[in-house]
Scaffold this active site. Structure first.
Site, PDB file in Angstrom:
ATOM      1  N   LYS A 251       0.867  -1.169   0.000  1.00 59.66           N
ATOM      2  CA  LYS A 251       0.000   0.000   0.000  1.00 59.66           C
ATOM      3  C   LYS A 251       0.914   1.232   0.000  1.00 59.66           C
ATOM      4  CE  LYS A 251      -1.873   3.044   1.799  1.00 59.66           C
ATOM      5  NZ  LYS A 251      -1.808   4.470   1.317  1.00 59.66           N
TER       6      LYS A 251
ATOM      7  N   GLU B 220       9.047   1.914  11.227  1.00 61.30           N
ATOM      8  CA  GLU B 220      10.048   2.966  11.003  1.00 61.30           C
ATOM      9  C   GLU B 220       9.268   4.274  11.049  1.00 61.30           C
ATOM     10  OE1 GLU B 220      13.260   0.255  10.098  1.00 61.30           O
ATOM     11  OE2 GLU B 220      13.035   2.265  10.902  1.00 61.30           O
TER      12      GLU B 220
ATOM     13  N   CYS C 180      13.425  11.132   6.946  1.00 60.71           N
ATOM     14  CA  CYS C 180      13.221  10.890   8.383  1.00 60.71           C
ATOM     15  C   CYS C 180      14.510  11.047   9.158  1.00 60.71           C
ATOM     16  CB  CYS C 180      12.687   9.490   8.582  1.00 60.71           C
ATOM     17  SG  CYS C 180      13.834   8.264   7.976  1.00 60.71           S
TER      18      CYS C 180
ATOM     19  N   GLU D 105       8.649  17.190  14.878  1.00 60.65           N
ATOM     20  CA  GLU D 105       9.129  16.882  13.530  1.00 60.65           C
ATOM     21  C   GLU D 105       8.441  17.806  12.526  1.00 60.65           C
ATOM     22  OE1 GLU D 105       7.912  13.167  11.516  1.00 60.65           O
ATOM     23  OE2 GLU D 105      10.036  12.918  11.066  1.00 60.65           O
TER      24      GLU D 105
END
Ligand SMILES: NC(=O)c1ccc[n+]([C@@H]2O[C@H](COP(=O)([O-])OP(=O)(O)OC[C@H]3O[C@@H](n4cnc5c(N)ncnc54)[C@H](O)[C@@H]3O)[C@@H](O)[C@H]2O)c1
Ligand SMILES: N/C(=C\C=C\C=O)C(=O)O
Length: 486
Positions: free
Chosen positions: A181, A257, A291, A390
């Site tokens: 996906k 992750e 990331c 973030e």
């Protein structure tokens, strides 16, 4: 916008070896972030398409895929890697059209790494051995390894093909079948990936692909489906929490992750030119949408002004613009929604008392496309949201520090724990500081230097588990210990 002979593609699902539309014919538009123009349409999948894909994957588990020898499977996986390289230019253009990243980046990192992920894991599977344990003259134990089963691979939009193949290669190498996906914002290379798997000889039903969104769509349906044994997810920490709840009902195995707010610690004894060259990348490459980006920069006070002078001067040289222009260093952010989110943090930085030393604005002359200048912010403190949360854009904060103890306490004061960089020429300090940083990956005098045999992943709320080398096979296979009485 520079033209390219590679044209964008409409994206269908890939289920049981066939490209198919959604049962209800639903589609959504795919938008080019660099021009805000429509690239094509994407089939919008949901529970019905996930059901068909999981049924196909389940059936394929006991089909030709299971009967293949490891060597036959390895040969197919190597062929997948070869075909990715054969179609590298096409894949690089499609990746840049979907993401807004410069084509030199997709062509030099994303696509070659996607091929290498397959070549690496097809070699690495040969090295996997299982353990045997002798119990005096009473018994002999040995472990056998088998596939986990049907695995859902859910991916983000920043490094679409690199990250999908990072999961797909070991999952297939271990003999599983999968339902991919991809992120709704980046459907094209995943679609070509399904075609490449078919062309390489992957049997029908082993690799399936369902496009769609997360909540109330294909993503959620995949995480809730009772016949999916495991989910490997890469994405936001907040999404990870939602998926964990959905997967709990059928107790799925999870590999995560997640997000990060990674420190980049620069001691005064480091080589400033070397630091700046890499810090430009760790701050702004892929529009800061990595990331692992070092978005919190800490500089020892005696080098702080010298660092800022050089860092700002070099950042000013970065060309922002057309992903198809070889001079471009920073392309377009992924979407209007993300652009608003990132620019919102820049406004917040000023409200929190920060100074925008460079950037923070849409570059002149780029009225269309989600373009944003690389942005350097100073004057913030550790309790500011811009330092703690973030942002996932070309935005870094720079904070001075005086002692090792002080900076270690600051950088560990976060619920993230993904990666860090440390810059020093003091050997003992390098080992001492790196060993005290609460992160899954610490680079010393470098950044994003990757050996795929090493454990990759985050701690705290940056991830669960590790992938890479043997760690991938720990997740993508099940062990049975067999004890034989002598
Ligand atoms: N740790 C890593 O290796 C790593 C790598 C890349 C990106 N990321 C993180 O990913 C984030 C950016 O990517 P993003 O915006 O695509 O993340 P996201 O969490 O919004 O979406 C990731 C994927 O999850 C799907 N999804 C969303 N909600 C879902 C739900 N309820 N159920 C099932 N699937 C769902 C999305 O459709 C997409 O395919 C950042 O936080 C970044 O740090 C982490
Ligand atoms: N998983 C990896 C990179 C992740 C990058 C995150 O944006 C890798 O290099 O294997």
């Amino acid at each position: 916008m520079q033209q390219t002979k590679v044209k964008p593609i409409d994206c269908l699902h890939f289920i049981n070896g066939q490209f198919v539309p959604s049962l209800d014919g639903k589609t959504f538009d795919n938008i080019n972030p660099a021009t805000e123009e429509k690239l094509g349409t994407v089939a919008e999948g949901g529970a019905a398409e996930i059901e068909l894909a999981v049924q196909a994957a389940r059936k394929a588990l006991n089909g030709p895929w299971k009967k293949m020898t490891a060597n036959e499977r390895i040969a197919i996986l190597r062929k997948v890697g070869d075909l990715i390289l054969e179609r590298k230019e096409e894949l690089s253009v499609l990746e840049s059209l979907d993401t807004g990243k410069p084509t030199w980046l997709s062509g030099s990192i994303d696509i070659p790494r996607a091929a290498y992920n397959f070549h690496f894991f097809s070699d690495y599977i040969r090295t996997i051995t299982n353990e045997a344990t002798q119990m005096d003259d009473v018994a002999i134990n040995y472990a056998i390894r088998r596939p986990v089963g049907v695995i859902g691979l859910i991916n983000p939009w920043n490094l679409p093909l690199l990250l999908m193949t990072w999961k797909l290669a070991p999952a297939l190498a271990a003999g599983n079948t999968v339902v991919m996906k991809p992120a709704e914002l980046t459907p094209m290379t995943a679609t070509v990936m399904a075609e490449i798997c078919r062309d390489a000889g992957v049997p029908d039903g082993v690799v399936n692909l369902v496009h769609g969104f997360g909540p109330n769509s294909a993503g959620a349906a995949l995480t809730e489906h009772p016949d999916v044994n495991a989910i490997s997810f890469t994405g936001e920490t907040t999404t990870g929490k939602i998926i964990m709840a959905a997967a709990a009902k059928s107790l799925k195995r999870l590999s995560y992750e997640l997000g990060g707010k990674n420190p980049n610690v620069i001691f005064a004894d480091s080589n400033l030119d070397e630091v700046i060259e890499t810090t430009l990348k760790s701050s702004f490459i892929n529009q800061g949408e990595v990331c692992l980006c070092g978005s919190r920069i800490y500089v020892e006070r005696s080098a702080y002004e010298a660092f800022l002078d050089k860092f700002v001067a070099k950042t000013k040289e970065l060309v922002v613009g057309d992903p198809f222009d070889a001079k471009t260093k920073v392309g377009a952010l992924i979407s209007e929604e993300h652009y608003e989110r990132v620019t919102g943090y820049i406004k917040l930085a000023v409200e929190e008392g920060g100074t925008i030393l460079h950037g923070g604005k849409r570059p002149a002359g780029l009225e269309k496309g989600y373009y944003l200048e690389p942005t350097i912010i100073t004057g913030l403190t550790r309790d500011c949201r811009v330092v703690k949360e973030e942002i996932f854009g070309p935005v870094v904060t720079v904070i001075p520090f005086d002692t090792e103890e002080e900076v270690l306490e600051q950088i560990n004061d976060t619920h993230y724990g993904l990666s860090a960089s440390v810059w020093t020429n003091d050997l003992r300090r390098a080992h001492r500081v790196a060993g005290q940083i609460e992160a899954g990956i610490v680079w010393v005098n470098t950044w994003f230097l990757r050996d795929l045999r090493t454990p990759f992943g985050g701690m705290k709320q940056s991830g669960i588990g590790r992938e890479g080398g043997v760690h991938s096979f720990e997740f993508y296979s099940e062990l049975t210990n067999i004890c034989i009485k002598l």
